[in-house]
Design an enzyme around this catalytic site. Structure first.
Site, short mmCIF file in Angstrom:
data_model
loop_
_atom_site.label_atom_id
_atom_site.label_comp_id
_atom_site.label_asym_id
_atom_site.label_seq_id
_atom_site.Cartn_x
_atom_site.Cartn_y
_atom_site.Cartn_z
N ASP A 54 0.83 -1.21 0.00
CA ASP A 54 0.00 0.00 0.00
C ASP A 54 0.87 1.26 0.00
OD1 ASP A 54 -2.39 1.38 -0.01
OD2 ASP A 54 -2.62 1.33 2.17
N HIS B 202 2.06 3.65 -9.04
CA HIS B 202 1.84 2.23 -9.31
C HIS B 202 3.00 1.66 -10.12
CE1 HIS B 202 -1.97 2.42 -7.41
NE2 HIS B 202 -2.53 3.20 -8.32
N LEU C 125 9.97 -20.72 -5.42
CA LEU C 125 9.04 -19.87 -4.66
C LEU C 125 7.64 -19.90 -5.27
CD1 LEU C 125 8.72 -17.47 -2.52
CD2 LEU C 125 9.08 -15.97 -4.49
C1 IPE Z 1 -5.34 -2.66 0.04
O1 IPE Z 1 -5.07 -1.32 -0.15
C2 IPE Z 1 -5.39 -3.36 -1.29
C3 IPE Z 1 -4.11 -3.50 -1.97
C4 IPE Z 1 -2.95 -3.14 -1.54
C5 IPE Z 1 -4.20 -4.14 -3.27
P1 IPE Z 1 -6.22 -0.22 -0.25
O2 IPE Z 1 -5.54 1.08 -0.43
O3 IPE Z 1 -7.21 -0.62 -1.29
O4 IPE Z 1 -6.92 -0.35 1.17
P2 IPE Z 1 -7.76 0.71 2.01
O5 IPE Z 1 -8.78 1.29 1.09
O6 IPE Z 1 -6.80 1.75 2.49
O7 IPE Z 1 -8.34 -0.08 3.13
C1 IPE Z 2 -1.69 0.25 -3.29
O1 IPE Z 2 -1.48 1.61 -3.37
C2 IPE Z 2 -1.98 -0.36 -4.63
C3 IPE Z 2 -3.38 -0.74 -4.81
C4 IPE Z 2 -4.32 -0.68 -3.91
C5 IPE Z 2 -3.74 -1.25 -6.10
P1 IPE Z 2 -2.67 2.65 -3.30
O2 IPE Z 2 -3.12 2.96 -4.69
O3 IPE Z 2 -3.75 2.21 -2.39
O4 IPE Z 2 -1.93 3.90 -2.69
P2 IPE Z 2 -2.50 4.92 -1.62
O5 IPE Z 2 -2.95 4.11 -0.45
O6 IPE Z 2 -3.63 5.64 -2.27
O7 IPE Z 2 -1.34 5.79 -1.31
MG MG Z 3 -4.12 2.45 -0.41
#
Ligand code: IPE
Ligand code: IPE
Ligand code: MG
Length: 237
Positions: free
Chosen positions: A16, A33, A127
């Site tokens: 995240d 991303h 893995l």
């Molecule tokens: C969790 O992150 C999902 C992934 C890393 C794929 P999110 O950014 O979607 O989660 P929330 O919304 O903060 O709970």
């Molecule tokens: C995690 O990064 C990747 C996915 C959930 C796909 P985020 O896109 O949630 O990044 P933040 O949390 O908005 O910084």
């Molecule tokens: Mg996020």
């Protein structure tokens, strides 16, 4: 590296913070991303090197469909691009790809790419790299209940045989060991519907580091922290 033999068999990572990483730098979220994908190679290599058996990465949740469709599109494109670029090396390194989640509702190209990656690496013995894509822990459990109910109805499963072990055989993670360690980057301290059933006795490590900045060194530090934990499983030690 200062690690002992107690390497977690199964590590789950909630990757995240990509969006905030980019925003902080004045970039658009998709750049975050992209930077996030760049970290995969190192983390996967390190996992293999340390002897981790299974690595489950949270790539796209069942709730991530709520994001603007441009961002969803960017994420899917990155998945396709990633495999185009990396599948050879992954396979040469013995990695076995699997997908945790509902692949049926993914765009054709994404599903075909994933199916191809699974096929190419299916005979490997290294893995186990599990990508949680269109994954939700509750959806996974609901799906397992449905399958079990169906088999009970058709006399393929006896209701008296349904126990904790049986249930795990109907999850996407069938055949994998329970998760020993969950790492979440990006500062939030929650599961966001990740591997609910499998993390019953996992250790959790939360770091404020945004995923694109999560280094091999910090990964090793997290495993060191895991090794300092006292896992009691409800007993006494
Ligand atoms: C969790 O992150 C999902 C992934 C890393 C794929 P999110 O950014 O979607 O989660 P929330 O919304 O903060 O709970
Ligand atoms: C995690 O990064 C990747 C996915 C959930 C796909 P985020 O896109 O949630 O990044 P933040 O949390 O908005 O910084
Ligand atoms: Mg996020």
């Amino acid at each position: 590296m200062g690690l002992n033999d107690n390497i977690p068999k199964h590590i789950g990572i909630i990757m995240d913070g990509n969006g905030r990483w980019a925003t902080k730098r004045g970039m658009i979220r998709s750049m975050g991303h992209r930077a996030g994908v760049e970290r995969l190679r190192g983390i996967i290599k390190m996992s293999s090197k340390l002897g981790v058996k299974a690595l489950s990465l949270y790539v796209f949740s069942t709730e991530n469909w709520k994001r603007p469709k441009e961002e969803v599109g960017v994420l899917f494109n990155l998945i396709v691009e990633y495999f185009k670029k990396e599948i050879r090396e992954l396979s040469d390194n013995g990695v076995v790809i699997s997908v945790l989640g509902d692949m049926d509702s993914l765009p054709d190209l994404v599903r075909e790419t994933l199916e191809e990656a699974i096929k190419i690496t299916s005979q490997n013995t290294g893995l186990k790299l599990n990508l949680s894509i269109n994954y939700g822990g509750r959806a996974e459990i609901a799906n397992a209940f449905k399958q079990m109910a169906n088999e009970i109805e058709n006399n393929k499963l006896n209701i008296n045989d349904v126990d904790e072990k049986t249930i795990s055989q109907y999850l996407y993670t069938k055949g994998l060991p329970d998760v020993d360690l969950v790492i979440r980057t990006g500062g939030e301290q929650r599961l966001s519907n990740f591997l609910l059933y499998q993390v019953a006795y996992a250790e959790f490590i939360f770091t404020d580091t945004y995923w694109p900045d999560f280094s091999d060194e910090e990964y090793v530090e997290a495993i060191k922290e895991f090794q300092r934990r006292n896992r009691r499983y409800g007993g006494l030690k």
